[in-house]
Design a protein around this motif. Structure first.
Motif, PDB file in Angstrom:
ATOM      1  N   SER A  89      32.012  -9.535 -39.978  1.00 46.16           N
ATOM      2  CA  SER A  89      31.866  -8.282 -40.702  1.00 46.16           C
ATOM      3  C   SER A  89      32.478  -8.493 -42.087  1.00 46.16           C
ATOM      4  N   ILE A  90      32.145  -7.633 -43.022  1.00 41.51           N
ATOM      5  CA  ILE A  90      32.639  -7.829 -44.399  1.00 41.51           C
ATOM      6  C   ILE A  90      33.342  -6.557 -44.871  1.00 41.51           C
ATOM      7  N   ALA A  91      34.593  -6.705 -45.327  1.00 40.21           N
ATOM      8  CA  ALA A  91      35.343  -5.533 -45.813  1.00 40.21           C
ATOM      9  C   ALA A  91      35.645  -5.697 -47.297  1.00 40.21           C
ATOM     10  N   GLY A 114      34.492   1.927 -54.391  1.00 40.52           N
ATOM     11  CA  GLY A 114      33.146   1.815 -53.847  1.00 40.52           C
ATOM     12  C   GLY A 114      32.321   0.945 -54.779  1.00 40.52           C
ATOM     13  N   SER A 115      31.562   1.591 -55.675  1.00 44.57           N
ATOM     14  CA  SER A 115      30.779   0.816 -56.651  1.00 44.57           C
ATOM     15  C   SER A 115      31.700  -0.058 -57.495  1.00 44.57           C
ATOM     16  N   ASP A 116      32.871   0.461 -57.800  1.00 47.21           N
ATOM     17  CA  ASP A 116      33.864  -0.302 -58.573  1.00 47.21           C
ATOM     18  C   ASP A 116      34.716  -1.106 -57.585  1.00 47.21           C
ATOM     19  N   MET A 129      37.165   0.522 -45.974  1.00 42.82           N
ATOM     20  CA  MET A 129      36.292   1.650 -45.596  1.00 42.82           C
ATOM     21  C   MET A 129      34.867   1.139 -45.436  1.00 42.82           C
ATOM     22  N   TRP A 130      34.096   1.757 -44.557  1.00 45.07           N
ATOM     23  CA  TRP A 130      32.672   1.445 -44.391  1.00 45.07           C
ATOM     24  C   TRP A 130      32.450   0.010 -43.930  1.00 45.07           C
ATOM     25  N   CYS A 131      33.323  -0.467 -43.078  1.00 45.84           N
ATOM     26  CA  CYS A 131      33.212  -1.868 -42.665  1.00 45.84           C
ATOM     27  C   CYS A 131      32.238  -1.942 -41.482  1.00 45.84           C
ATOM     28  N   THR A 132      31.014  -2.320 -41.789  1.00 47.66           N
ATOM     29  CA  THR A 132      29.948  -2.308 -40.786  1.00 47.66           C
ATOM     30  C   THR A 132      30.205  -3.365 -39.718  1.00 47.66           C
ATOM     31  N   GLY A 133      30.076  -2.961 -38.468  1.00 51.39           N
ATOM     32  CA  GLY A 133      30.157  -3.900 -37.346  1.00 51.39           C
ATOM     33  C   GLY A 133      31.561  -4.337 -36.988  1.00 51.39           C
ATOM     34  N   ILE A 190      18.064   6.699 -45.625  1.00 50.29           N
ATOM     35  CA  ILE A 190      18.895   7.250 -46.702  1.00 50.29           C
ATOM     36  C   ILE A 190      19.985   6.281 -47.160  1.00 50.29           C
ATOM     37  N   VAL A 191      20.441   5.433 -46.246  1.00 50.26           N
ATOM     38  CA  VAL A 191      21.553   4.555 -46.618  1.00 50.26           C
ATOM     39  C   VAL A 191      21.080   3.344 -47.437  1.00 50.26           C
ATOM     40  N   ALA A 192      19.766   3.089 -47.425  1.00 51.39           N
ATOM     41  CA  ALA A 192      19.280   1.867 -48.085  1.00 51.39           C
ATOM     42  C   ALA A 192      19.672   1.808 -49.570  1.00 51.39           C
ATOM     43  N   ILE A 214      22.153   3.069 -50.922  1.00 47.76           N
ATOM     44  CA  ILE A 214      23.604   3.294 -51.072  1.00 47.76           C
ATOM     45  C   ILE A 214      24.389   2.029 -50.721  1.00 47.76           C
ATOM     46  N   SER A 215      24.189   1.530 -49.484  1.00 55.48           N
ATOM     47  CA  SER A 215      25.054   0.420 -49.055  1.00 55.48           C
ATOM     48  C   SER A 215      24.626  -0.886 -49.727  1.00 55.48           C
ATOM     49  N   GLY A 216      25.582  -1.783 -49.847  1.00 55.43           N
ATOM     50  CA  GLY A 216      25.297  -3.081 -50.491  1.00 55.43           C
ATOM     51  C   GLY A 216      25.081  -2.961 -51.985  1.00 55.43           C
ATOM     52  N   GLY A 217      25.586  -1.890 -52.591  1.00 60.00           N
ATOM     53  CA  GLY A 217      25.386  -1.663 -54.039  1.00 60.00           C
ATOM     54  C   GLY A 217      24.305  -0.618 -54.244  1.00 60.00           C
ATOM     55  N   THR A 218      24.683   0.508 -54.836  1.00 64.86           N
ATOM     56  CA  THR A 218      23.732   1.627 -54.955  1.00 64.86           C
ATOM     57  C   THR A 218      22.605   1.287 -55.935  1.00 64.86           C
ATOM     58  N   SER A 219      21.590   2.125 -55.920  1.00 61.29           N
ATOM     59  CA  SER A 219      20.476   1.928 -56.860  1.00 61.29           C
ATOM     60  C   SER A 219      20.948   1.981 -58.301  1.00 61.29           C
ATOM     61  N   GLN A 220      21.922   2.865 -58.561  1.00 57.32           N
ATOM     62  CA  GLN A 220      22.421   2.964 -59.946  1.00 57.32           C
ATOM     63  C   GLN A 220      23.089   1.652 -60.360  1.00 57.32           C
ATOM     64  N   ILE A 221      23.799   1.050 -59.417  1.00 56.54           N
ATOM     65  CA  ILE A 221      24.480  -0.213 -59.741  1.00 56.54           C
ATOM     66  C   ILE A 221      23.444  -1.327 -59.954  1.00 56.54           C
ATOM     67  N   GLN A 222      22.348  -1.307 -59.176  1.00 56.14           N
ATOM     68  CA  GLN A 222      21.281  -2.311 -59.405  1.00 56.14           C
ATOM     69  C   GLN A 222      20.666  -2.085 -60.791  1.00 56.14           C
TER      70      GLN A 222
HETATM   71  C1  LIG Z   1      26.461   2.924 -43.697  1.00 59.33           C
HETATM   72  C2  LIG Z   1      27.237   2.156 -44.717  1.00 59.33           C
HETATM   73  C3  LIG Z   1      27.608   0.854 -44.445  1.00 59.33           C
HETATM   74  C4  LIG Z   1      28.390   0.149 -45.350  1.00 59.33           C
HETATM   75  N1  LIG Z   1      28.807  -1.112 -45.018  1.00 59.33           N
HETATM   76  C5  LIG Z   1      29.733  -1.726 -45.804  1.00 59.33           C
HETATM   77  C6  LIG Z   1      30.348  -2.942 -45.382  1.00 59.33           C
HETATM   78  O1  LIG Z   1      30.022  -3.497 -44.322  1.00 59.33           O
HETATM   79  N2  LIG Z   1      31.326  -3.461 -46.153  1.00 59.33           N
HETATM   80  C7  LIG Z   1      31.728  -2.889 -47.323  1.00 59.33           C
HETATM   81  O2  LIG Z   1      32.619  -3.417 -47.976  1.00 59.33           O
HETATM   82  N3  LIG Z   1      31.141  -1.742 -47.762  1.00 59.33           N
HETATM   83  C8  LIG Z   1      30.179  -1.146 -47.025  1.00 59.33           C
HETATM   84  N4  LIG Z   1      29.606   0.034 -47.436  1.00 59.33           N
HETATM   85  C9  LIG Z   1      30.062   0.643 -48.665  1.00 59.33           C
HETATM   86  C10 LIG Z   1      29.010   0.634 -49.753  1.00 59.33           C
HETATM   87  O3  LIG Z   1      28.917  -0.642 -50.315  1.00 59.33           O
HETATM   88  C11 LIG Z   1      29.415   1.728 -50.745  1.00 59.33           C
HETATM   89  O4  LIG Z   1      29.145   2.967 -50.106  1.00 59.33           O
HETATM   90  C12 LIG Z   1      28.660   1.633 -52.035  1.00 59.33           C
HETATM   91  O5  LIG Z   1      29.034   0.489 -52.746  1.00 59.33           O
HETATM   92  C13 LIG Z   1      28.892   2.856 -52.916  1.00 59.33           C
HETATM   93  O6  LIG Z   1      30.230   3.203 -52.972  1.00 59.33           O
HETATM   94  P1  LIG Z   1      30.685   4.702 -52.685  1.00 59.33           P
HETATM   95  O7  LIG Z   1      30.014   5.171 -51.470  1.00 59.33           O
HETATM   96  O8  LIG Z   1      32.160   4.733 -52.727  1.00 59.33           O
HETATM   97  O9  LIG Z   1      30.073   5.528 -53.881  1.00 59.33           O
HETATM   98  P2  LIG Z   1      30.676   5.662 -55.383  1.00 59.33           P
HETATM   99  O10 LIG Z   1      30.938   4.305 -55.938  1.00 59.33           O
HETATM  100  O11 LIG Z   1      31.787   6.642 -55.387  1.00 59.33           O
HETATM  101  O12 LIG Z   1      29.424   6.250 -56.135  1.00 59.33           O
HETATM  102  C14 LIG Z   1      29.076   7.643 -56.095  1.00 59.33           C
HETATM  103  C15 LIG Z   1      27.838   7.838 -56.961  1.00 59.33           C
HETATM  104  O13 LIG Z   1      28.141   7.463 -58.329  1.00 59.33           O
HETATM  105  C16 LIG Z   1      27.241   6.467 -58.761  1.00 59.33           C
HETATM  106  N5  LIG Z   1      27.935   5.531 -59.642  1.00 59.33           N
HETATM  107  C17 LIG Z   1      29.133   4.934 -59.435  1.00 59.33           C
HETATM  108  N6  LIG Z   1      29.410   4.109 -60.464  1.00 59.33           N
HETATM  109  C18 LIG Z   1      28.368   4.184 -61.311  1.00 59.33           C
HETATM  110  C19 LIG Z   1      28.056   3.561 -62.568  1.00 59.33           C
HETATM  111  N7  LIG Z   1      28.867   2.678 -63.146  1.00 59.33           N
HETATM  112  N8  LIG Z   1      26.879   3.861 -63.152  1.00 59.33           N
HETATM  113  C20 LIG Z   1      26.017   4.756 -62.565  1.00 59.33           C
HETATM  114  N9  LIG Z   1      26.266   5.380 -61.409  1.00 59.33           N
HETATM  115  C21 LIG Z   1      27.423   5.087 -60.794  1.00 59.33           C
HETATM  116  C22 LIG Z   1      26.776   5.757 -57.490  1.00 59.33           C
HETATM  117  O14 LIG Z   1      25.546   5.076 -57.666  1.00 59.33           O
HETATM  118  C23 LIG Z   1      26.672   6.943 -56.531  1.00 59.33           C
HETATM  119  O15 LIG Z   1      25.463   7.598 -56.743  1.00 59.33           O
HETATM  120  C24 LIG Z   1      28.772   0.747 -46.561  1.00 59.33           C
HETATM  121  C25 LIG Z   1      28.369   2.050 -46.850  1.00 59.33           C
HETATM  122  C26 LIG Z   1      27.631   2.769 -45.949  1.00 59.33           C
HETATM  123  C27 LIG Z   1      27.262   4.180 -46.265  1.00 59.33           C
END
Ligand SMILES: Cc1cc2nc3c(=O)[nH]c(=O)nc-3n(C[C@H](O)[C@H](O)[C@H](O)COP(=O)(O)OP(=O)(O)OC[C@H]3O[C@@H](n4cnc5c(N)ncnc54)[C@H](O)[C@@H]3O)c2cc1C
Length: 383
Positions: free
Chosen positions: A122-124, A131-133, A155-159, A358-360, A362-370
């Motif tokens: 698993s990856i933490a 999150g994104s940061d 947080m959100w440590c899958t598996g 819905i999670v696609a 979000i997890s692994g880097g949100t669309s905004q981050i891509q």
């Molecule tokens: C089901 C699930 C499984 C996951 N599994 C793992 C895992 O195994 N290991 C792990 O380490 N993490 C895991 N994650 C965490 C996942 O990587 C984070 O949820 C994701 O990176 C976004 O972080 P956040 O949820 O804290 O959102 P935030 O970073 O708080 O973002 C909130 C919103 O602000 C936007 N935002 C943030 N910064 C910017 C910016 N610079 N520019 C534009 N928009 C921005 C985001 O796109 C989002 O829309 C998992 C998450 C979920 C929901």
């Protein structure tokens, strides 16, 4: 230019397709999700087919395959569900980190059991305030000579809570350096004293489960360090493009299956004396979404191909993830509209697709981050 698969790749795709049909058709994946059940036969099945080996070099007992082959597998697994595809991707991703950066002893100990399907990883990275940061993480590993002492919260440590799982855990090892420079990675055994896992109640991803990991004075031997001390950010970046390719294959498979399911429903559902698949409002919507799925697949294949040539696949991987994840959401949304009331019933597979899609983005880097990453590759600031 060649768009086709080789005979070997076609065989791999057909094997993976049969595996999904026999072991984890979408209805069964939905049941597992509802029961929060992790089926060991899934992991064993991946291993028996040699899929965990594919990613590792032949010299290390692997199959010497590349990202193209792995994306073929993840696309087929995504037809079952994203969660099923993630069951495959997650251990593999973490295993590849160990392969690239682990000590010889760690590789010898862990990688054979990853390839045989006996080890789970698993990856933490994420934390409540990181999150994104991701580099803002605060979980600290205090250097005590022959061991670290870890304190903080992941947080959100899958598996992380599945039996026999070890966690590739990112920690801060230097509070004074700039935030990207003071990070390291350790292999964490969650059965160590001071580790507490709490399962998070989520909309989907129930097969693997997603966990909070509390760390309170956890002693981790120094030989569990992965990569250089304070070199954690390089470890994180090194796997990013392959990680995006792998999971984007899953998005494409899930999106394609969703379109197939919506189309099958539209052909058999009659209203006003004809199949609803004859109404142009729906045929055009289905044609548009199939075009999006095809575009997503091509982006995944391009990113995989670039990765295998050794070229920089970073931007291509971000594009594949952005398009693939958003296409899955769009396909599931359309599928719900086409199935209408029948989709809204939670017994429908479509409702499961909708929930888990819905999670696609979000997890692994949100669309905004891509998008930020893609914008940076275009010479814009992108943050
Ligand atoms: C089901 C699930 C499984 C996951 N599994 C793992 C895992 O195994 N290991 C792990 O380490 N993490 C895991 N994650 C965490 C996942 O990587 C984070 O949820 C994701 O990176 C976004 O972080 P956040 O949820 O804290 O959102 P935030 O970073 O708080 O973002 C909130 C919103 O602000 C936007 N935002 C943030 N910064 C910017 C910016 N610079 N520019 C534009 N928009 C921005 C985001 O796109 C989002 O829309 C998992 C998450 C979920 C929901």
């Amino acid at each position: 230019m060649e768009f086709g698969l080789t005979d070997e790749q076609l065989m791999l795709r057909d094997t993976a397709r049969r595996f999904v049909d026999d072991v984890c058709p979408p209805e069964r994946a939905k049941e597992w999700d509802e029961q929060h059940h992790y089926p060991p036969e899934l992991f064993k099945g991946f291993a028996e087919l040699g899929w965990f080996e594919v990613a590792f070099p032949q010299a290390d007992g692997g199959g010497g395959g590349g990202a193209v082959e792995l994306a073929i597998v993840t696309e087929e697994l995504g037809r079952a569900s994203l969660d099923v595809a993630q069951c495959f991707c997650l251990t593999l991703q973490a295993g590849l980190v160990v392969h690239r950066f682990g000590s010889d002893a760690m590789r010898r100990e862990l990688l054979p059991s990853v390839m045989s399907g006996d080890a789970r990883l698993s990856i933490a990275i994420s934390e409540p305030d990181a999150g994104s940061d991701a580099a803002a993480m605060r979980t600290f590993a205090d250097d005590k000579g022959d061991h670290f002492v870890l304190s903080g919260q992941k947080m959100w440590c899958t598996g992380a809570g599945l039996p026999g799982t070890k966690i590739v855990c990112y920690v801060r090892t230097d509070r004074d350096s700039p935030k990207h420079q003071g990070l390291s990675v350790v292999l964490l055994d969650p059965s160590l004293p001071g580790v507490e896992l709490r399962k998070i109640d989520t909309l989907a991803r129930h097969i693997l489960g997603t966990y909070e990991v509390y760390l309170d004075g956890v002693e981790v031997p120094k030989d569990q360090l992965i990569g250089d001390l304070n070199g954690g950010w390089q470890v994180l970046l090194s796997g990013l493009s392959l990680e995006r390719v792998l999971i984007s294959g899953g998005y494409v498979g899930a999106a394609q299956a969703t379109v197939d399911e919506a189309l099958a429903y539209a052909k058999q559902r009659h209203q006003f004396g004809r199949p609803i698949a004859e109404f142009q409002a729906l045929t055009h919507a289905l044609a548009d979404i199939q075009t999006e799925v095809d575009a997503s697949r091509l982006l995944v294949q391009r990113a995989a191909w670039l990765h295998d040539t050794g070229a920089d696949a970073g931007t291509a991987g971000s594009m594949a993830k952005l398009k693939g994840s958003e296409t899955y959401v769009a396909a599931a949304r359309l599928g719900m509209q086409i199935c209408a009331g029948h989709g809204f019933a939670t017994e429908s597979v479509m409702s499961f697709r909708y929930r888990e899609s819905i999670v696609a983005p979000i997890s692994g880097g949100t669309s905004q981050i891509q998008r930020n990453a893609i914008a940076r590759s275009m010479g814009m600031r992108g943050y």
